[in-house]
Design an enzyme around this catalytic site. Structure first.
Site, short mmCIF file in Angstrom:
data_model
loop_
_atom_site.label_atom_id
_atom_site.label_comp_id
_atom_site.label_asym_id
_atom_site.label_seq_id
_atom_site.Cartn_x
_atom_site.Cartn_y
_atom_site.Cartn_z
N THR A 153 53.74 -14.44 5.51
CA THR A 153 53.96 -14.92 4.04
C THR A 153 54.08 -13.55 3.20
O THR A 153 54.72 -13.43 2.43
CB THR A 153 52.57 -15.68 3.67
OG1 THR A 153 52.25 -16.67 4.47
CG2 THR A 153 52.80 -15.94 2.23
N LYS B 149 40.89 -13.09 7.89
CA LYS B 149 42.39 -12.27 8.09
C LYS B 149 42.05 -11.62 9.27
O LYS B 149 41.22 -11.35 9.93
CB LYS B 149 42.70 -11.50 6.84
CG LYS B 149 42.56 -12.09 5.43
CD LYS B 149 42.88 -11.19 4.41
CE LYS B 149 43.88 -10.15 4.49
NZ LYS B 149 45.17 -10.73 4.85
N GLU C 43 43.96 -3.86 6.05
CA GLU C 43 44.08 -4.71 5.08
C GLU C 43 42.91 -4.65 4.16
O GLU C 43 42.86 -4.75 3.02
CB GLU C 43 44.38 -6.43 5.60
CG GLU C 43 45.55 -6.51 6.05
CD GLU C 43 45.75 -7.67 6.65
OE1 GLU C 43 46.99 -7.87 7.05
OE2 GLU C 43 44.87 -8.24 7.16
N LYS D 123 45.80 -23.49 5.05
CA LYS D 123 44.68 -22.37 4.98
C LYS D 123 43.48 -22.71 4.41
O LYS D 123 42.28 -22.00 4.56
CB LYS D 123 45.29 -21.02 4.64
CG LYS D 123 46.68 -20.76 5.32
CD LYS D 123 46.47 -20.51 6.69
CE LYS D 123 47.87 -20.19 7.47
NZ LYS D 123 48.79 -19.09 7.06
#
EC number: 5.3.1.6
Length: 224
Positions: A35, A98, A107, A125
């Site tokens: 994404t 994540k 991240e 999700k």
């Protein structure tokens, strides 16, 4: 709509969300994954509206540079207006899992620096309780077995992700069979295990806004 079309729609919505607020000196944090890749491709269309980016992985940095978008080291920037990234799971509080792409540590660092964390995800999700997706834990290689034993004590079933080395040179354990009802507490508990670099629960620093791709359009959801 296919899952890729939903991802593209959320990535486009993220551009529409940040674009009116970007300034010439803005820095945009960019995440990792499929994404996020769509977001990078669309970000190239407005690259003249902001200063540059900070990437959460080497793969994202390469994709950004291929589009001619400046990529800075995090230590060289004073602040970051947005961080835009996907998620493997999100709950209604916008607490996330994540790390499916093994970039969870970078991240988490980049997200911590951002004024606003914009999560982009398709509706597959969305969950009420985190844990169906196996929780990634980045570990120092020599501590892999030690950490695995401690994760079992916490009720998980850790599996070594074979053949994966993070950008930091570490290993990943994917922890199955967790029902994460208190995400902040479990995030702290796992991070306190000696040998853990960090884990993929983003609850201490959740997303500020979620752009959720659904068959009826992209929904904008804020925490709380």
């Amino acid at each position: 709509m296919t899952q890729d079309e939903l991802k593209q729609a959320t990535a486009r919505a993220a551009i529409d969300y940040i674009s009116p607020r970007l300034e010439a000196d803005s820095i945009v944090g960019v995440g990792t994954g499929s994404t996020a890749n769509f977001f990078i491709d669309y970000l190239a269309e407005i690259k003249g509206q902001f200063d540059g980016t900070v990437a959460s992985s080497e793969a994202s940095a390469q994709r950004l540079k291929a589009h001619g978008i400046p990529v800075y080291e995090l230590n060289s920037v004073d602040g970051m207006q947005f961080y835009v990234d996907g998620a493997d799971e999100t709950n209604p509080a916008l607490e996330l899992i994540k790390g499916g792409g093994a970039a969870l540590t970078r991240e988490k660092i980049v997200a911590a620096c951002a004024e606003e964390f914009v999560c982009i995800a398709d509706d597959s999700k969305w969950v009420e309780t985190l844990g169906d997706f196996p929780l990634p834990v980045e570990v120092i290689p020599m501590a892999r077995s030690l950490v695995a034993r401690e994760l079992v004590k916490l009720g998980g079933d850790p599996v070594y992700r074979q053949g994966v080395i993070t950008d930091n040179g570490n290993a990943i354990l994917d922890v199955y069979n967790l029902k994460i009802e208190q995400p902040k507490d479990l995030e702290d508990a796992i991070n306190n295990i000696t040998g853990v670099v960090t884990n993929g629960i983003f609850a201490k620093r959740p997303a500020d806004v979620l752009l959720l791709g659904t068959s009826s359009g992209v929904k904008t959801i804020t925490a709380g």
